[in-house]
Scaffold this active site. Structure first.
Site, PDB file in Angstrom:
ATOM      1  CE  LYS A 161      -2.498  -0.614   3.683  1.00 13.86           C
ATOM      2  NZ  LYS A 161      -2.606  -1.893   4.332  1.00 13.86           N
ATOM      3  CG  ASP A 218      -6.567  -6.521  10.351  1.00  9.79           C
ATOM      4  OD1 ASP A 218      -6.768  -7.698   9.989  1.00  9.79           O
ATOM      5  OD2 ASP A 218      -5.548  -5.846  10.029  1.00  9.79           O
ATOM      6  CB  THR A 226     -11.794 -12.611  -9.147  1.00  6.21           C
ATOM      7  OG1 THR A 226     -12.948 -13.452  -9.214  1.00  6.21           O
ATOM      8  CG2 THR A 226     -11.098 -12.579 -10.485  1.00  6.21           C
ATOM      9  N   PRO A 230     -11.032 -13.743  -3.495  1.00  6.85           N
ATOM     10  CG  PRO A 230      -8.924 -14.615  -2.984  1.00  6.85           C
ATOM     11  CD  PRO A 230      -9.976 -14.609  -4.056  1.00  6.85           C
ATOM     12  CB  THR A 231     -10.454  -9.169  -5.397  1.00  6.92           C
ATOM     13  OG1 THR A 231      -9.053  -9.318  -5.480  1.00  6.92           O
ATOM     14  CG2 THR A 231     -10.844  -7.757  -5.753  1.00  6.92           C
ATOM     15  CB  CYS A 238      23.879   5.770  13.894  1.00 14.84           C
ATOM     16  SG  CYS A 238      23.212   6.502  15.398  1.00 14.84           S
ATOM     17  CD  GLU A 244      23.896   1.334  22.871  1.00 16.20           C
ATOM     18  OE1 GLU A 244      24.589   2.068  22.128  1.00 16.20           O
ATOM     19  OE2 GLU A 244      22.844   0.804  22.492  1.00 16.20           O
ATOM     20  NE  ARG A 258      17.794   5.919  24.669  1.00 17.52           N
ATOM     21  CZ  ARG A 258      16.646   6.574  24.777  1.00 17.52           C
ATOM     22  NH1 ARG A 258      16.624   7.816  25.221  1.00 17.52           N
ATOM     23  NH2 ARG A 258      15.511   5.993  24.445  1.00 17.52           N
ATOM     24  CG  HIS A 271      20.434   7.376  11.114  1.00 14.01           C
ATOM     25  ND1 HIS A 271      20.448   6.008  11.068  1.00 14.01           N
ATOM     26  CD2 HIS A 271      20.504   7.708  12.422  1.00 14.01           C
ATOM     27  CE1 HIS A 271      20.530   5.527  12.301  1.00 14.01           C
ATOM     28  NE2 HIS A 271      20.571   6.537  13.139  1.00 14.01           N
ATOM     29  CD  GLU A 321      20.365   5.733   7.429  1.00 14.02           C
ATOM     30  OE1 GLU A 321      21.381   6.438   7.283  1.00 14.02           O
ATOM     31  OE2 GLU A 321      20.099   5.137   8.499  1.00 14.02           O
TER      32      GLU A 321
HETATM   33  N1  GLN Z   1      22.944   2.803  20.131  1.00 13.80           N
HETATM   34  C1  GLN Z   1      23.597   3.991  19.686  1.00 13.80           C
HETATM   35  C2  GLN Z   1      23.101   5.226  20.424  1.00 13.80           C
HETATM   36  O1  GLN Z   1      22.025   5.241  20.967  1.00 13.80           O
HETATM   37  C3  GLN Z   1      23.452   4.167  18.188  1.00 13.80           C
HETATM   38  C4  GLN Z   1      22.041   4.345  17.748  1.00 13.80           C
HETATM   39  C5  GLN Z   1      21.843   4.097  16.263  1.00 13.80           C
HETATM   40  O2  GLN Z   1      22.654   3.425  15.619  1.00 13.80           O
HETATM   41  N2  GLN Z   1      20.728   4.556  15.715  1.00 13.80           N
HETATM   42  O3  GLN Z   1      23.754   6.208  20.458  1.00 13.80           O
END
Ligand code: GLN
Length: 542
Positions: free
Chosen positions: A18, A149, A189, A191-192, A382, A406, A463, A508, A510
């Site tokens: 979707k 659902d 057809t 299910p549709t 990250c 961490e 964090r 990030h 991306e």
């Molecule tokens: N665990 C790491 C942090 O909190 C990296 C987090 C991540 O890769 N998005 O800083």
């Protein structure tokens, strides 16, 4: 023009795409010059997907305004080049939270608070929110889950009411599945028909049907479906599996989905969408013959959706470098000193994935040591960047016990440490450093060259941070802190300039890579990987 509301529902099974159909429709409407946004309503109780394990619904996407969102918002941005915000993703949890907060405040003036009208009114209010900004001509609302659902019922009831109240300004596109039974050699057809009936039972008549299929559906079968489902004969569109999701807008346009939707909304179709830039991208895909091979080291590699935005950013960058992407998933938990050579030596570039927690972390260090010592183009994102910093401490700076707090809260060398303003936080949801922040890049650094800019803005979700106390010894030993936040001085980018391409970003990149605006650092990483690939083949020819 008054804002028009398009609802996208799904039937038969989940995972029909979707999000891709909504994005493709938005892409076409945008290319017709309209202002479009897409929002997703998810029927689960979590307030947002930020606390979800990627095994549940795949990656958690992050918007510029710092909302942890469903991964479909990533598709919306990649297909439309339009930023989404917190308002573009609403869950049952958030609806209930708002309703309960209002009840506690006394807003309901002594009334019994009920699903209808109070929950449905709150859903309706949220559906209409973006329309009220005046920024959009079309608001596409994707309703998560499958018709039938229990948990999506209040959303469908809200859609029914909106359709009733503004019939000419709203329409419903229903996505279903037409299975092919190999034993009978037949497309089916039924299910549709059943899923449309279920939609009709809750009072919603779809205007358009999009049929997902693995085989071409003959036109008489589409006509039969139209007849059974009260849909105009030409408003039944099929969506066969495409070699790439980016082909889907063209496939939808070839069957006039955009025109059919405009007609259903009473909007005159005055011109064809300008898909020239999009087609150019598709031509790059078609023309790419050679391959670039990238290894992605992470712990969720069994699940392709866990790194969705990274996959797509890599694909876009490879495509614009005229290369096919051969993405090899490498399980960080299974990577050891003994197999690292075998797993990584064929790669033209390696990505060290983001993540949380201890599991699989040692494999990332093994990969990084190997990549650094063999000078492979390497990109840490990250947690991947934090691992670059830790590996460098352990193997170059001689700080054998270096770690992130961490992973080891009592490490003697906390080269990655909890951010100061995180120290008092106890609640998990929505409390990381989230969203877009500015980053100033050092002049002459590879990162600045990659971006062609010395100030960028990228999105974050973390964090922990690079510990400033160690900055000088990193700089002296050759790992440079080349990107920092102008206000907090937080280290956002590290690189080893003497390597071919060895960059880690705390952010990030991306999330901001789209088809028509691919992220520069991904483009540059792939460029370096292609260069390295060519160097390797030149050397082997000698
Ligand atoms: N665990 C790491 C942090 O909190 C990296 C987090 C991540 O890769 N998005 O800083």
């Amino acid at each position: 023009m008054k804002p028009k509301y398009i609802f996208v529902t799904g039937g038969v099974v989940s995972s029909l795409g979707k999000g891709i159909i909504s994005s493709s429709l938005a892409c076409l409407l945008k290319a017709r010059g309209y202002r479009v946004t897409i929002q997703k309503f998810d029927p689960y109780i979590n307030i947002d997907p930020g606390t979800l394990n990627p095994y549940e619904h795949g990656e958690c996407y992050v918007t510029v305004d710092g909302h942890e969102a469903d991964l479909d918002l990533g598709h919306y941005e990649r297909f439309t080049n339009v930023h989404t915000t917190k308002a573009n993703n609403v869950t049952t949890g958030r609806i209930y939270q708002n309703v309960i907060n209002k009840e506690r405040r006394g807003d309901y003036l002594g009334k019994t608070v009920q699903i209808i009208p109070h929950v449905t009114d709150e859903i309706k209010r949220n559906v209409m929110l973006l329309g009220k900004t005046g920024d959009f001509d079309f608001i596409i609302t994707e309703i998560g889950g499958v018709v039938g659902d229990i948990e999506s019922l209040p959303f469908l009831e809200a859609v029914r009411q909106i359709r009733w109240e503004m019939s000419e300004d709203s329409c419903c596109v229903h996505l279903t599945y037409v299975p092919y039974l190999h034993a009978a050699k037949e497309l089916k057809t039924k299910p549709t028909q059943h899923s449309v009936k279920q939609l009709q039972e809750v009072g919603i008549q779809p205007d358009v049907l999009v049929l997902r299929t693995e085989k071409d559906i003959p036109s008489d079968m589409c006509a039969k479906i139209a007849r059974f489902c009260n849909v105009a004969p030409d408003a039944v569109v099929q969506s066969a599996d495409a070699p790439t999701i980016y082909q889907v807008p063209m496939n939808m346009h070839a069957q006039h989905l955009d025109e059919i939707v405009l007609r259903a909304l009473g909007v005159e179709s005055v011109r064809e969408p300008d898909m020239a830039p999009w087609k150019k991208f598709l031509r790059h895909i078609a023309d790419a013959n050679e391959t670039v091979k990238i290894g992605l080291v992470g712990k969720y590699v069994e699940l392709q959706d866990a790194y969705k935005s990274i996959n797509e950013a890599l694909f876009q960058a490879a495509t614009y470098n005229d290369r096919k992407l051969d993405l090899v998933y490498i399980h960080s938990e299974r990577l050891t000193e003994n197999n690292v050579q075998e797993k990584l030596s064929e790669m033209d570039g390696v990505i060290i994935a983001p993540g949380f927690g201890q599991r699989g972390i040692e494999g990332k260090f093994v990969a990084l040591k190997w990549c650094r010592e063999h000078d492979i183009p390497t990109f840490g994102i990250c947690l991947g960047m934090q691992c670059m910093v830790i590996e460098f401490a352990r193997n170059v700076l001689g700080l054998a016990d270096a770690n992130s707090t961490e992973m080891d809260p009592s490490t003697p060398h906390n080269v990655i440490d909890l951010m100061e303003d995180q120290k008092l936080i106890t609640s998990m949801g929505g409390t990381m450093r989230l969203g877009a922040y500015d980053c100033v890049l050092r002049k002459g650094s590879r990162a600045a060259e990659a971006y062609g800019a010395e100030k960028v803005s990228e999105r974050h979700r973390h964090r922990f941070e690079f510990n400033h106390n160690y900055r000088d010894i990193y700089e002296q030993a050759g790992m440079k802190c080349v990107g920092e936040n102008p206000e907090t001085k937080l280290v956002e980018v590290v690189e080893i300039p003497e390597k071919r391409w060895y960059i880690g970003t705390q952010y990030h990149p991306e999330y901001s890579s789209t088809v028509l605006s691919p992220n520069p650092i991904f483009l540059d990483f792939i460029k370096a990987a292609v260069r390295y690939h060519n160097e390797k083949s030149e050397n082997s020819d000698k």
